[in-house]
Design an enzyme around this catalytic site. Structure first.
Site, PDB file in Angstrom:
ATOM      1  CE  LYS A 133      13.591 -11.091 -10.230  1.00  6.86           C
ATOM      2  NZ  LYS A 133      14.183 -10.540  -9.054  1.00  6.86           N
ATOM      3  NE  ARG A 141       4.672   1.751  -1.225  1.00  7.64           N
ATOM      4  CZ  ARG A 141       5.499   1.768  -0.200  1.00  7.64           C
ATOM      5  NH1 ARG A 141       6.696   2.278  -0.352  1.00  7.64           N
ATOM      6  NH2 ARG A 141       5.139   1.305   0.974  1.00  7.64           N
ATOM      7  CD  GLU A 171       9.588 -11.319  -8.410  1.00 10.80           C
ATOM      8  OE1 GLU A 171       9.208 -10.585  -7.508  1.00 10.80           O
ATOM      9  OE2 GLU A 171      10.720 -11.237  -8.920  1.00 10.80           O
ATOM     10  CE  LYS A 181      11.526  -2.581  -5.702  1.00 12.76           C
ATOM     11  NZ  LYS A 181      12.266  -3.684  -6.349  1.00 12.76           N
ATOM     12  CG  HIS A 196      18.641 -37.519  -6.084  1.00 13.88           C
ATOM     13  ND1 HIS A 196      19.011 -38.772  -5.677  1.00 13.88           N
ATOM     14  CD2 HIS A 196      19.789 -36.886  -6.417  1.00 13.88           C
ATOM     15  CE1 HIS A 196      20.331 -38.893  -5.741  1.00 13.88           C
ATOM     16  NE2 HIS A 196      20.826 -37.750  -6.198  1.00 13.88           N
ATOM     17  CD  GLU A 211      16.915 -13.079  -8.260  1.00 10.68           C
ATOM     18  OE1 GLU A 211      16.388 -13.608  -7.284  1.00 10.68           O
ATOM     19  OE2 GLU A 211      16.529 -11.988  -8.721  1.00 10.68           O
ATOM     20  CB  CYS A 264      -0.863   0.062   1.243  1.00 10.18           C
ATOM     21  SG  CYS A 264      -1.780  -1.422   1.589  1.00 10.18           S
ATOM     22  CD1 TRP A 300      -0.500  -5.567  -3.407  1.00  9.65           C
ATOM     23  CD2 TRP A 300      -0.421  -6.497  -1.376  1.00  9.65           C
ATOM     24  NE1 TRP A 300       0.028  -6.821  -3.541  1.00  9.65           N
ATOM     25  CE2 TRP A 300       0.082  -7.417  -2.320  1.00  9.65           C
ATOM     26  CE3 TRP A 300      -0.477  -6.880  -0.036  1.00  9.65           C
ATOM     27  CZ2 TRP A 300       0.543  -8.680  -1.968  1.00  9.65           C
ATOM     28  CZ3 TRP A 300      -0.028  -8.136   0.322  1.00  9.65           C
ATOM     29  CH2 TRP A 300       0.482  -9.024  -0.641  1.00  9.65           C
ATOM     30  CG  ASN A 334       0.665   1.958   3.729  1.00 12.39           C
ATOM     31  OD1 ASN A 334      -0.425   2.050   3.188  1.00 12.39           O
ATOM     32  ND2 ASN A 334       1.790   2.448   3.225  1.00 12.39           N
ATOM     33  N   GLY A 335      -0.241  -1.408   6.594  1.00 12.33           N
ATOM     34  CA  GLY A 335       0.124  -2.300   7.683  1.00 12.33           C
ATOM     35  C   GLY A 335      -1.045  -3.197   8.061  1.00 12.33           C
TER      36      GLY A 335
END
Ligand code: AGP
Length: 611
Positions: free
Chosen positions: A487, A27, A490, A606, A506, A483, A2, A75, A101-102
């Site tokens: 990426k 964000r 996402e 973000k 395996h 990574e 947010c 968000w 926010n939170g």
């Protein structure tokens, strides 16, 4: 996550708030809204689910005027994305509006209490309790009501509050969620991140936990949790707004990938010394380095992957055990950390809730703590202290998918490994000198690697409809593969997984069949033969293998793969930093070819400031 903005001044608030929300939109969000106090002291609220354009359209058909207001991009955490759940939220009379926010952890008990007192809730959010609580506590002084309210709230919050009985004032508060405020020429601004303020002022104040601020035409007053005035030094933002803009690139992600050579150079420059053995930038003495028994590197997502690079490098060069761990696991697993052990939090934003909590847990247990962080003045950097923060100088990273921050985090990890190896006497001086010398040439080589973009574009056009992609490698190449897989998933929403090449047989090999795409990273000569025999097992199952490979290893690799993307030669330790660039470009090109919203992938934020 947010975004919050707030404004008080002489100009119309709505356009300023909307501009701020636009700057924070990177964000990630699913709805947006603003509240403005008009000339009759009435609070008018407009909110809309979805993109900011929806709110823009709403404001065109139903404008609001006034010089004081708050705004929010949401968000969703409690309650689905909807017009009703979007912020600002108000009390029953509509006389108090709040953006938040939170997460308010005790929202249920507060909701029950306030409902019994006559409050009527219309949303499913935890935030709405704050508006009703403030109304309940308001006895003609919002500062007092806010102080009482924050003593009752449990959890994390950055708050913006306006009230029709104090129409010329904007209130803010914070706990575990960032909030920046600034003033200039009789105007005051608040935001959850600097880019929203930069076009108005460069001198800002970071509120501390449990502090509140009162912003009006005469300026900013900050108070601690007891209402005592506090003084804060102004923090001068020295980066330019243009570094937070696209500068001709189609997306922030592409721009930030291209900024990596410069980011590498800027991150090394302040640590480069003419004197061998000079590690003034590192807050660890040679004696402490020799006495160290273990390092824990704790982070989330991409920053965690940089931590794994640190683990491989530090263990190899400094012969010191290193644990790299995900912060959300670390904080709850009753970790063992003690004397002569070092805890390092890695975070681009410096605001990630889990990383911050893990850091506090380590501190509580008496560990020595350090941070690797990109945002100066962020919560993690402040809690560790500037002296114990190894800053990455990647510049503002706007795309949700981290690229240049990862690059510089990994670079700092390698620098740390070299410094510790030198101080502990596990790395011969000639090797230290050679490595540090080579580090200088890395930005140039990274520029070379950026030229692979065209090749990757072509490749992506043939592969973008794949449903699964596997990334494989050994050693540092495995760390890199993790990574690369993150990426790709996402930004392109393609299911991607990373496997240590030796682990394929395996289990994962059961998934290989004709047409599957496997991306192998090959930068470690000592592991080449082993990796190649793994790749032969892959091609034998009909899978398509593309290799990101060091130039000097190409000839040996050619027969075992379908396609090679070559990167310049570099030391075994640095080659993975170069190899990550084509992997980032691969994710980017795949996402573009699939028409994805590269800079704002669905469901992602973000900066993840809630647990
Ligand atoms: C990276 O592409 C991600 N969006 C995400 O994994 C990120 O790295 C993670 O949330 C940690 O963020 P931080 O570095 O700001 O702490």
């Amino acid at each position: 996550m947010c975004g919050i903005v707030g404004y008080i001044g002489q100009r119309e608030a709505a356009p300023i708030l909307m501009d701020g929300l636009d700057k924070l939109s990177y964000r990630g969000y699913d709805s947006a809204g603003i509240a403005v106090i008009d000339g009759t002291n009435k609070i008018n609220v407009r909110k809309a689910k979805g993109k900011l354009e929806n709110l823009v359209n709403l404001l065109e058909t139903s404008p609001i005027t006034g010089c004081v207001g708050i705004g929010h991009t949401r968000w969703a955490t409690h309650g689905e994305p909807s017009d009703i759940n979007a912020h600002p939220h108000t009390d029953v009379k509509g006389g108090i509006a709040v953006v938040h926010n939170g997460i308010i952890e005790n929202h249920e008990s507060l909701r029950n209490f306030l409902t019994a007192e006559g409050a009527v809730f219309i949303s499913q959010t935890d935030t709405e309790v704050i508006a009703h609580l403030l109304n309940h506590l308001y006895k003609g002084n919002m500062k007092q009501a806010l102080l009482r309210a924050i003593s009752m709230l449990e959890g994390s919050y950055a708050l913006g509050v306006v009230c029709d009985e104090e129409p010329g004032v904007l209130y803010c508060a914070r706990n575990d969620s960032p909030l920046v405020i600034g003033e200039k020429d009789g105007e005051c601004f608040a935001a959850s991140d600097i880019p929203a303020l930069l076009s108005h002022t460069r001198d800002v104040i970071f509120l501390k936990d449990k502090e509140i601020a009162r912003l009006d035409k005469s300026g900013i007053s900050v108070y601690d949790a007891y209402g005592t005035p506090c003084q804060h030094p102004l923090f001068h933002v020295d980066w330019d707004i243009s570094s937070a803009e696209k500068g001709g690139y189609a997306h922030y992600m592409l721009k930030e990938i291209h900024e990596q050579p410069e980011a590498l150079q800027k991150t090394y420059a302040p640590r480069r010394s003419q004197n061998p053995g000079d590690y003034a930038w590192l807050p660890i003495s040679p004696e402490d380095a020799r006495n160290l028994r273990k390092i824990s590197i704790v982070a989330c997502g991409t920053a965690y992957h940089a931590g794994i690079v640190g683990k491989y490098a530090i263990e190899r060069l400094a012969r010191l055990p290193v644990e790299a761990e995900i912060a959300s696991e670390y904080r709850y697993r009753d970790p063992i950390i003690g004397e002569n052990e070092l805890f390092i939090a890695v975070s681009q934003s410096g605001e990630t809730a889990d990383t911050l909590a893990a850091l506090r847990e380590a501190k509580r247990r008496g560990a020595r703590v350090m941070a690797v962080c990109n945002v100066v003045g962020s919560t993690i950097a402040r809690e560790v202290g500037d002296a114990n923060t190894l800053y990455t100088y990647a510049g503002p990273e706007i795309a949700v998918a981290s690229t240049k921050a990862y690059m510089t985090q990994a670079e700092v990890m390698l620098l740390l490994a070299i410094a510790l190896g030198d101080m502990r006497g596990t790395l011969p001086r000639e090797r230290v000198d050679a490595l540090l010398e080579e580090l200088v040439t890395l930005p140039k080589k990274a520029e070379e690697v950026l030229k692979t973009e065209e090749h990757l574009q072509r490749f992506a056009s043939t592969a973008s409809q794949k449903k699964h992609v596997f990334f494989v490698g050994r050693g540092l190449d495995y760390a890199l593969s993790m990574e690369a897989a993150l990426k790709l998933k996402e930004v392109s929403y393609i299911f991607s997984e990373a496997y240590a090449a030796g682990e394929l047989k395996h289990g994962p090999i059961a998934l290989l069949q004709p047409g599957r795409l496997v991306v192998a990273t090959i930068t470690q000569p000592s592991l080449l033969d082993k990796t190649l025999s793994n790749l032969r097992e892959v091609t034998a199952r009909g899978a398509r293998v593309v290799a990101i490979c060091r130039e000097s290893l190409q000839d040996k690799v050619r027969d075992s793969v379908e396609e090679i993307i070559a990167i310049p030669d570099a030391d075994d330790l640095f080659a993975p930093l170069l190899a990550v660039i084509p992997l980032q470009l691969f994710a980017y090109c795949m996402a573009v070819a699939r028409g994805c919203d590269v800079d704002k992938p669905r469901n992602l934020a973000k900066s993840v400031t809630v647990e």
